[in-house]
Design a protein around this motif. Structure first.
Motif, short mmCIF file in Angstrom:
data_model
loop_
_atom_site.label_atom_id
_atom_site.label_comp_id
_atom_site.label_asym_id
_atom_site.label_seq_id
_atom_site.Cartn_x
_atom_site.Cartn_y
_atom_site.Cartn_z
N GLY A 1 2.98 -0.21 14.75
CA GLY A 1 1.82 -0.21 13.88
C GLY A 1 2.24 0.02 12.44
O GLY A 1 3.38 0.45 12.15
N ALA A 2 1.30 -0.28 11.53
CA ALA A 2 1.57 0.01 10.12
C ALA A 2 1.75 1.51 9.92
O ALA A 2 2.45 1.95 9.01
N THR A 3 1.14 2.30 10.79
CA THR A 3 1.27 3.76 10.68
C THR A 3 2.75 4.16 10.71
O THR A 3 3.21 4.94 9.87
N ILE B 1 4.55 2.82 7.54
CA ILE B 1 4.35 3.68 6.35
C ILE B 1 5.30 4.88 6.43
O ILE B 1 5.99 5.21 5.46
N TYR C 1 -5.54 5.73 1.99
CA TYR C 1 -5.53 5.82 3.46
C TYR C 1 -4.88 7.15 3.83
O TYR C 1 -3.89 7.56 3.23
N TYR D 1 -0.98 8.34 3.96
CA TYR D 1 -0.03 8.29 2.82
C TYR D 1 0.37 9.70 2.34
O TYR D 1 1.55 10.00 2.24
N ASN E 1 -2.64 -0.42 -1.75
CA ASN E 1 -3.27 -0.88 -0.52
C ASN E 1 -4.29 -1.97 -0.87
O ASN E 1 -5.30 -1.71 -1.49
N ASN F 1 -8.57 0.05 2.12
CA ASN F 1 -9.36 0.95 2.96
C ASN F 1 -9.39 2.29 2.24
O ASN F 1 -8.32 2.84 1.96
N ASP G 1 0.51 -1.88 1.31
CA ASP G 1 -0.07 -1.81 2.65
C ASP G 1 -1.11 -2.93 2.70
O ASP G 1 -2.12 -2.89 2.00
N VAL H 1 -2.61 -4.31 5.62
CA VAL H 1 -3.07 -4.50 7.01
C VAL H 1 -4.36 -5.32 7.11
O VAL H 1 -4.63 -5.91 8.14
N TYR H 2 -5.14 -5.38 6.03
CA TYR H 2 -6.36 -6.20 6.06
C TYR H 2 -6.14 -7.56 5.40
O TYR H 2 -7.07 -8.18 4.90
N SER I 1 0.29 -5.23 9.78
CA SER I 1 0.26 -5.04 11.22
C SER I 1 -0.69 -6.04 11.86
O SER I 1 -1.47 -6.72 11.18
N SER J 1 -2.91 -5.03 14.08
CA SER J 1 -4.05 -4.26 14.59
C SER J 1 -5.39 -4.89 14.22
O SER J 1 -6.27 -5.04 15.06
N LYS J 2 -5.55 -5.20 12.92
CA LYS J 2 -6.84 -5.71 12.43
C LYS J 2 -6.92 -7.21 12.59
O LYS J 2 -7.97 -7.78 12.91
N THR K 1 -6.43 -2.79 17.89
CA THR K 1 -5.85 -1.64 17.16
C THR K 1 -4.99 -0.76 18.06
O THR K 1 -4.13 -0.04 17.57
N LYS L 1 -0.74 -1.40 18.41
CA LYS L 1 0.22 -0.73 17.52
C LYS L 1 1.53 -1.51 17.33
O LYS L 1 2.62 -1.01 17.60
N1 PMP Z 1 -3.14 1.21 6.67
C1 PMP Z 1 -4.46 1.12 6.53
C2 PMP Z 1 -5.02 0.90 5.18
C3 PMP Z 1 -5.28 1.24 7.65
O1 PMP Z 1 -6.61 1.15 7.51
C4 PMP Z 1 -4.69 1.48 8.91
C5 PMP Z 1 -5.53 1.74 10.12
N2 PMP Z 1 -6.34 0.87 10.48
C6 PMP Z 1 -3.32 1.53 9.01
C7 PMP Z 1 -2.57 1.41 7.87
C8 PMP Z 1 -2.66 1.74 10.32
O2 PMP Z 1 -2.52 0.56 11.01
P1 PMP Z 1 -1.91 0.45 12.48
O3 PMP Z 1 -3.05 0.43 13.44
O4 PMP Z 1 -1.19 -0.85 12.50
O5 PMP Z 1 -1.01 1.60 12.68
#
Ligand code: PMP
Ligand code: GLN
Length: 387
Positions: free
Chosen positions: A95-97, A100, A121, A124, A166, A170, A199, A201-202, A230, A232-233, A238, A241
């Protein structure tokens, strides 16, 4: 508790866990935590089932499934014209989590400063703290979340290691325009030691006339930008991951150094399934944006009916309202109150700010929900018209 864990204590429980729990307790329609209440496409599930049945089910190479990295390289080239080497410049992560965390832990030294735009987000500041570095906050300016360029430039000092951007954002729904990305690139030229982390992800949830472009594609930026995103979106999964990081080879080496000891690799069969379906992505993301446009427009019309003011997002699946205009000064109290009394959960957006007083009164609605779910939430908010 270790000193590292103690650094996280001030962040408390993630606001997403708090609000989702409260939503369940009160049977509220959950527009708080940003996850779709529908799954991604069946052909993706079939690809995953197939991958689990036939393998791979053992560890993937730490940098990621080779075919997936090759397909990611093609995706990036198609969308931005930039060429990244799958072997040395692309890393698949959990995941992007994790992306990051791996980027910040791989690049920051204790005492380094990182500039974060508010609202941010939530992971961070926590990951900056884990790295022993210091976050500096710059609030984007209401009502349209614009950048105060002079203030940004004034924050940069010899300790500043990176600026994290970002886009689409978000929770604010801001998409950095081509002009704003060019401003960042110009600022980069004046500060040659700065790194940029984006970042994205969207990246595929953007509403015309806004257009997503990566900062890395600005002149001179590829060599000093790390692009995190990622699936996820993009694929409405989601819980899968699987994320990825594009960065020039020397920066990728730093990211991989931390990635291999954070998770070593992301889930092997899911990586294989994603590699299989990557060629369908261009068509699929076109449909995705169209569907989210309908959801956005529906949710905005329901907010209109409840006479709740909002800013129309350019991207992401979040809408921000300023409930001070409704006479509610405190977003935390407001979100608790509507969850308990009206049966709709949202996120108090002051959770995405550190600057004292900033973000107070801002509320985030997640519209990544079924059309009927959104209609039901809108119906439940109607009593606000009178209050
Ligand atoms: N960055 C942003 C801005 C997010 O909104 C999210 C979660 N939706 C993430 C990172 C984490 O993404 P992931 O589900 O791929 O870990
Ligand atoms: N990104 C999701 C949101 O913004 C939440 C992810 C999480 O719960 N960590 O709501």
């Amino acid at each position: 508790m270790s000193q590292v864990a103690e650094r996280l204590v001030p962040f408390g429980e993630s606001i997403f866990s708090t609000m989702s729990r409260l939503a369940v307790e009160h049977g509220a329609v959950n527009l708080s935590q940003g996850f779709p209440d529908f799954d991604g496409p069946d052909w993706l599930k079939q690809a995953a089932i197939q991958a689990i049945q036939s393998g791979p089910n053992q560890y993937a190479p730490s940098p990621g499934n080779p075919l997936l990295r090759q397909k990611l390289s093609q995706k990036m080239q198609r969308e931005s014209g930039l060429v990244y080497q799958p072997d040395s410049e692309i890393t698949v992560c959990s995941g992007a989590t994790e992306g990051i965390a791996a980027v910040l832990l791989g690049l920051l030294n204790p005492g380094d400063e990182v500039i974060l735009f508010e609202p941010f987000y939530d992971s961070y500041p926590a990951c900056v703290a884990l790295a022993g570095a210091v976050a500096r906050y710059l609030p984007l300016q209401l009502p349209d979340f614009s950048v105060d360029w002079a203030a940004l430039e004034a924050m940069i000092n010899p300790k500043t290691r990176a600026i994290l951007v970002n886009t689409p954002g978000n929770p604010c729904g801001k998409v950095f325009s081509e002009e704003e990305l060019a401003q960042l690139a110009a600022l980069a030229q004046r500060h040659p030691d700065l790194l940029f982390i984006t970042d994205e992800v969207y990246e595929h949830i953007v509403f015309s006339p806004a257009r997503h472009a990566t900062l890395a594609a600005q002149p001179g930026m590829r060599e000093r930008t790390l692009v995190i995103s990622s699936f996820s979106k993009t694929l409405s999964m989601t819980g899968w991951k699987v994320g990825y990081v594009f960065a020039p080879a020397p920066l990728t080496a730093a990211v991989r150094a931390s990635h291999q000891f954070l998770t070593f690799c992301s889930v092997s069969p899911l990586q294989a399934a994603l590699a299989e379906i990557m060629d369908r992505l261009p068509d699929y993301v076109g449909e995705l944006s169209q569907e989210y446009l309908q959801r956005r427009d529906l949710w905005c019309s329901l907010l209109d009916e409840a006479r709740i003011p909002y800013r129309v997002p350019q991207g992401s699946y979040f809408v921000i309202s300023d409930v001070r205009d409704l006479g509610h000064e405190d977003d935390v109290q407001f979100c608790r109150w509507i969850t308990e009394n009206l049966g709709v959960a949202a996120i108090p957006a002051s959770a995405f700010y550190q600057t004292p007083g900033a973000g107070k009164g801002l509320v985030r609605w997640a519209f990544c929900k079924g059309f009927d779910t959104l209609r039901e939430a809108g119906r439940r908010l109607l009593p606000l018209r009178k209050s």
